[in-house]
Design an enzyme around this catalytic site. Structure first.
Site, PDB file in Angstrom:
ATOM      1  N   HIS A  67       0.798  -1.231   0.031  1.00 45.95           N
ATOM      2  CA  HIS A  67       0.021  -0.015   0.043  1.00 45.95           C
ATOM      3  C   HIS A  67       0.849   1.380   0.058  1.00 45.95           C
ATOM      4  O   HIS A  67       1.908   1.339   0.595  1.00 45.95           O
ATOM      5  CB  HIS A  67      -0.900  -0.189   1.210  1.00 45.95           C
ATOM      6  CG  HIS A  67      -1.953   0.798   1.125  1.00 45.95           C
ATOM      7  ND1 HIS A  67      -1.956   2.484   1.238  1.00 45.95           N
ATOM      8  CD2 HIS A  67      -3.290   0.747   0.600  1.00 45.95           C
ATOM      9  CE1 HIS A  67      -3.264   2.922   1.062  1.00 45.95           C
ATOM     10  NE2 HIS A  67      -3.870   1.913   0.592  1.00 45.95           N
ATOM     11  N   ASP A 102      -7.973  -5.507   0.161  1.00 51.07           N
ATOM     12  CA  ASP A 102      -8.208  -6.277  -0.888  1.00 51.07           C
ATOM     13  C   ASP A 102      -7.844  -7.691  -0.585  1.00 51.07           C
ATOM     14  O   ASP A 102      -8.359  -8.757  -1.408  1.00 51.07           O
ATOM     15  CB  ASP A 102      -7.793  -5.916  -2.316  1.00 51.07           C
ATOM     16  CG  ASP A 102      -8.381  -4.693  -2.611  1.00 51.07           C
ATOM     17  OD1 ASP A 102      -9.666  -4.265  -2.370  1.00 51.07           O
ATOM     18  OD2 ASP A 102      -7.663  -3.680  -3.198  1.00 51.07           O
TER      19      ASP A 102
HETATM   20  N1  CMC Z   1       3.988  -7.954  -4.760  1.00 47.30           N
HETATM   21  C1  CMC Z   1       5.259  -7.840  -4.977  1.00 47.30           C
HETATM   22  N2  CMC Z   1       6.172  -6.786  -4.971  1.00 47.30           N
HETATM   23  C2  CMC Z   1       5.472  -5.549  -4.472  1.00 47.30           C
HETATM   24  C3  CMC Z   1       4.126  -5.414  -4.331  1.00 47.30           C
HETATM   25  C4  CMC Z   1       3.311  -6.670  -4.349  1.00 47.30           C
HETATM   26  N3  CMC Z   1       2.031  -6.748  -4.137  1.00 47.30           N
HETATM   27  N4  CMC Z   1       3.813  -4.155  -3.903  1.00 47.30           N
HETATM   28  C5  CMC Z   1       4.825  -3.494  -4.193  1.00 47.30           C
HETATM   29  N5  CMC Z   1       5.893  -4.309  -4.545  1.00 47.30           N
HETATM   30  C6  CMC Z   1       7.385  -4.111  -4.647  1.00 47.30           C
HETATM   31  C7  CMC Z   1       7.563  -3.084  -6.120  1.00 47.30           C
HETATM   32  O1  CMC Z   1       7.787  -4.155  -7.000  1.00 47.30           O
HETATM   33  C8  CMC Z   1       8.743  -2.386  -5.407  1.00 47.30           C
HETATM   34  O2  CMC Z   1       9.929  -3.105  -5.438  1.00 47.30           O
HETATM   35  P1  CMC Z   1      11.179  -2.443  -5.866  1.00 47.30           P
HETATM   36  O3  CMC Z   1      11.494  -1.361  -4.978  1.00 47.30           O
HETATM   37  O4  CMC Z   1      12.413  -3.469  -5.875  1.00 47.30           O
HETATM   38  O5  CMC Z   1      10.999  -1.908  -7.426  1.00 47.30           O
HETATM   39  C9  CMC Z   1       8.488  -1.853  -4.164  1.00 47.30           C
HETATM   40  O6  CMC Z   1       7.554  -2.959  -3.614  1.00 47.30           O
HETATM   41  C10 CMC Z   1       7.359  -0.591  -4.105  1.00 47.30           C
HETATM   42  O7  CMC Z   1       6.449  -0.787  -4.953  1.00 47.30           O
HETATM   43  P2  CMC Z   1       5.758   0.473  -5.623  1.00 47.30           P
HETATM   44  O8  CMC Z   1       4.810   0.081  -6.515  1.00 47.30           O
HETATM   45  O9  CMC Z   1       6.838   1.406  -5.995  1.00 47.30           O
HETATM   46  O10 CMC Z   1       4.727   0.909  -4.430  1.00 47.30           O
HETATM   47  P3  CMC Z   1       3.608   2.051  -4.443  1.00 47.30           P
HETATM   48  O11 CMC Z   1       3.410   2.574  -3.085  1.00 47.30           O
HETATM   49  O12 CMC Z   1       3.670   2.800  -5.690  1.00 47.30           O
HETATM   50  O13 CMC Z   1       2.361   1.172  -4.628  1.00 47.30           O
HETATM   51  C11 CMC Z   1       0.463  -0.695  -4.584  1.00 47.30           C
HETATM   52  C12 CMC Z   1       1.412   0.496  -3.872  1.00 47.30           C
HETATM   53  C13 CMC Z   1      -0.758  -0.887  -3.779  1.00 47.30           C
HETATM   54  C14 CMC Z   1       0.120   0.236  -5.954  1.00 47.30           C
HETATM   55  C15 CMC Z   1       1.352  -1.713  -4.935  1.00 47.30           C
HETATM   56  O14 CMC Z   1       1.939  -2.315  -3.582  1.00 47.30           O
HETATM   57  C16 CMC Z   1       0.538  -3.042  -5.650  1.00 47.30           C
HETATM   58  O15 CMC Z   1       0.928  -2.960  -6.631  1.00 47.30           O
HETATM   59  N6  CMC Z   1       0.010  -3.884  -4.822  1.00 47.30           N
HETATM   60  C17 CMC Z   1      -0.633  -4.763  -5.444  1.00 47.30           C
HETATM   61  C18 CMC Z   1      -2.218  -4.554  -5.807  1.00 47.30           C
HETATM   62  C19 CMC Z   1      -3.092  -4.265  -4.762  1.00 47.30           C
HETATM   63  O16 CMC Z   1      -3.210  -4.847  -4.079  1.00 47.30           O
HETATM   64  N7  CMC Z   1      -3.574  -2.906  -4.930  1.00 47.30           N
HETATM   65  C20 CMC Z   1      -4.613  -2.601  -3.880  1.00 47.30           C
HETATM   66  C21 CMC Z   1      -4.337  -1.192  -3.015  1.00 47.30           C
HETATM   67  S1  CMC Z   1      -5.395  -1.303  -1.632  1.00 47.30           S
HETATM   68  C22 CMC Z   1      -6.892  -0.683  -2.066  1.00 47.30           C
HETATM   69  C23 CMC Z   1      -7.032   0.602  -3.009  1.00 47.30           C
HETATM   70  O17 CMC Z   1      -6.320   1.551  -2.856  1.00 47.30           O
HETATM   71  O18 CMC Z   1      -7.589   0.122  -3.961  1.00 47.30           O
END
Ligand code: CMC
Length: 426
Positions: free
Chosen positions: A305, A362
């Site tokens: 998140h 989720d």
């Molecule tokens: N599985 C594997 N790796 C992950 C995941 C995951 N679910 N989430 C983040 N990472 C890794 C990502 O690859 C990155 O690694 P590195 O630094 O080595 O490149 C690091 O963690 C940071 O990720 P980010 O995408 O830069 O982080 P963010 O804060 O921009 O993204 C997020 C947050 C929710 C989009 C992301 O964690 C994600 O894609 N999660 C899976 C989708 C998900 O469950 N979304 C629902 C969010 S909660 C409800 C809502 O808001 O609707």
């Protein structure tokens, strides 16, 4: 008031530091460009506050979520979804008379205009219900042209009640259309959630009774999704609303933003992920390794998140509710077993620990939706119904405050001063 200093080009610029009621601090750069010609660059807005707000407070480090000062745990334990909706939209919890009037008004608007019902016929059967919801909410503006002025309090109020009343009807019709079943008319003797279940699952040929366990579970899920401050869809609603577009237009845009798999669409993706693990006979470890690999685009859906760097408090509540509901319904869920295994593995895995990736709202919601018979493509529309009062509250608050049209800037990195070559020479 404390100040921050920016030293740039031999000058010192003082920037006011403002503090919120929970102690969060921000450097106010409103006059930065006027004073220095500089802008700030913050891709993904990870360090940018777009507004001051008194609706929702999140402390992502400690896993705290409050709406209007009440913890999400206490709201989940003590209130109904319509009470929480009232709280978000009006700013205080309703007394009994206020709640009755609010509920009556909303239940009085659940029916769709007959011509809007016919709109569904034009959609392909396999249209995703989120696309249908956004199209139909946008279409509401065509049916109510007399109540679109964002500065007219009465028009705004009636639009709010119409939206809260009609989105469950729209979402249920999107589902009915996808399975080719007749549309039911709302039954306003039922509760808000009971009526939604009736619209989704009743048909004209059989008796339908709302199961109170399911009704309570959906009500809880709606509460847990009701607002989450300046997330992608709420910011979309504010941005669209900042141009003084009407509420239906702004909410329709919010529905589209929510649909993406990195946002609300993740709940459907989680269940598809769990189903694929079960079907392919993968072990939890094999899937976790895949989610960690740079050569694989899979993520562990329902994990991570932008704001929570600790347990999402909503995930804790949903996990507990999932076990309760499955037990009360006497359902054994292989998907729940896989989810628990994945969670245990990820919470101990260095990759997830280092990056502070915890289960989000989720992760378990799909399992509970599946257990209570909600089709997979309706998970995200359920999220939208829950998030609607939050979007409305954010849109209203923006209009109540002094605000400018939302318009970020950029740093241009393209070609400069090119001369056009005659077409024959290009
Ligand atoms: N599985 C594997 N790796 C992950 C995941 C995951 N679910 N989430 C983040 N990472 C890794 C990502 O690859 C990155 O690694 P590195 O630094 O080595 O490149 C690091 O963690 C940071 O990720 P980010 O995408 O830069 O982080 P963010 O804060 O921009 O993204 C997020 C947050 C929710 C989009 C992301 O964690 C994600 O894609 N999660 C899976 C989708 C998900 O469950 N979304 C629902 C969010 S909660 C409800 C809502 O808001 O609707």
């Amino acid at each position: 008031m404390s100040k921050a200093e920016l030293h740039i080009d031999g000058k010192i610029i003082e920037l006011p530091v403002i503090e919120g009621s929970e102690g969060e601090r921000a450097i106010n750069i409103e006059n930065l460009r006027a004073e220095t010609g500089l802008i700030t660059l913050d891709p993904g807005y990870a360090n940018t506050g777009s507004c001051e707000s008194s609706i929702t407070f999140i402390n992502g480090e400690e896993g705290i979520l409050h709406h209007r000062g009440y913890s999400i745990e206490s709201l989940a334990d003590n209130c109904s979804f319509l009470e929480v909706s009232y709280l978000l939209v009006k700013g205080h919890l309703p007394n009994a008379a206020e709640l009755e009037a609010f509920t009556d008004s909303i239940l009085g608007h659940t029916m769709l205009h007959e011509d809007l019902r016919l709109f569904f016929r034009a959609l392909p059967k396999d249209a995703h219900p989120m696309a249908a919801c956004s199209a139909m909410v946008s279409a509401l503006a065509t049916f109510y042209p007399d109540s679109l002025d964002p500065r007219n309090e009465r028009e705004v109020e009636i639009s709010i009640h119409r939206l809260l009343a009609k989105l469950p009807t729209i979402a249920a019709y999107a589902y009915k259309h996808s399975v080719g079943q007749p549309f039911m008319y709302p039954d306003n003797s039922l509760s808000y959630v009971g009526n939604f279940l009736h619209l989704m699952f009743a048909n004209p040929c059989e008796d339908f009774e709302v199961d109170p366990v399911v009704e309570k579970a959906i009500d809880l899920l709606l509460i847990l999704h009701a607002d989450h401050e300046q997330n992608c869809s709420a910011s979309t609603v504010r941005l669209v609303g900042s141009s003084h577009a009407n509420l239906f237009a702004a909410v329709s845009a919010g529905i589209n933003a929510l649909w993406g798999p990195r946002h609300g669409g993740a709940n459907q993706e989680v269940i598809e992920m769990l189903g694929a693990i079960a079907d392919e006979g993968l072990t939890g470890k094999q899937f976790v390794d895949r989610a960690k690999s740079r050569d694989d685009t899979s993520r562990l859906m329902g994990f991570g998140h932008r704001v929570y760097k600790n347990f999402d408090p909503r995930a804790r509540i949903i996990k507990k509710a999932t076990f309760d509901v499955l037990e009360r319904l006497g359902v054994n869920s292989r998907l729940l077993e896989i989810a628990v295994e994945l969670e245990e593995l990820a919470l101990k895995d260095e990759y997830f620990v280092e990056r502070n990736l915890y289960p989000n709202v989720d992760f378990y919601s799909g399992v509970i939706y599946t257990a209570i018979g909600t089709p997979e493509n309706m998970f995200t529309p359920n999220f939208a119904i829950g998030r609607l009062p939050g979007w409305i509250a954010q849109w209203l608050e923006m209009h109540e405050h002094r605000h400018k049209i939302g318009r970020p800037r950029q740093i241009y990195t393209g070609e400069t001063n090119r001369k056009i070559q005659p077409i024959a020479e290009r």
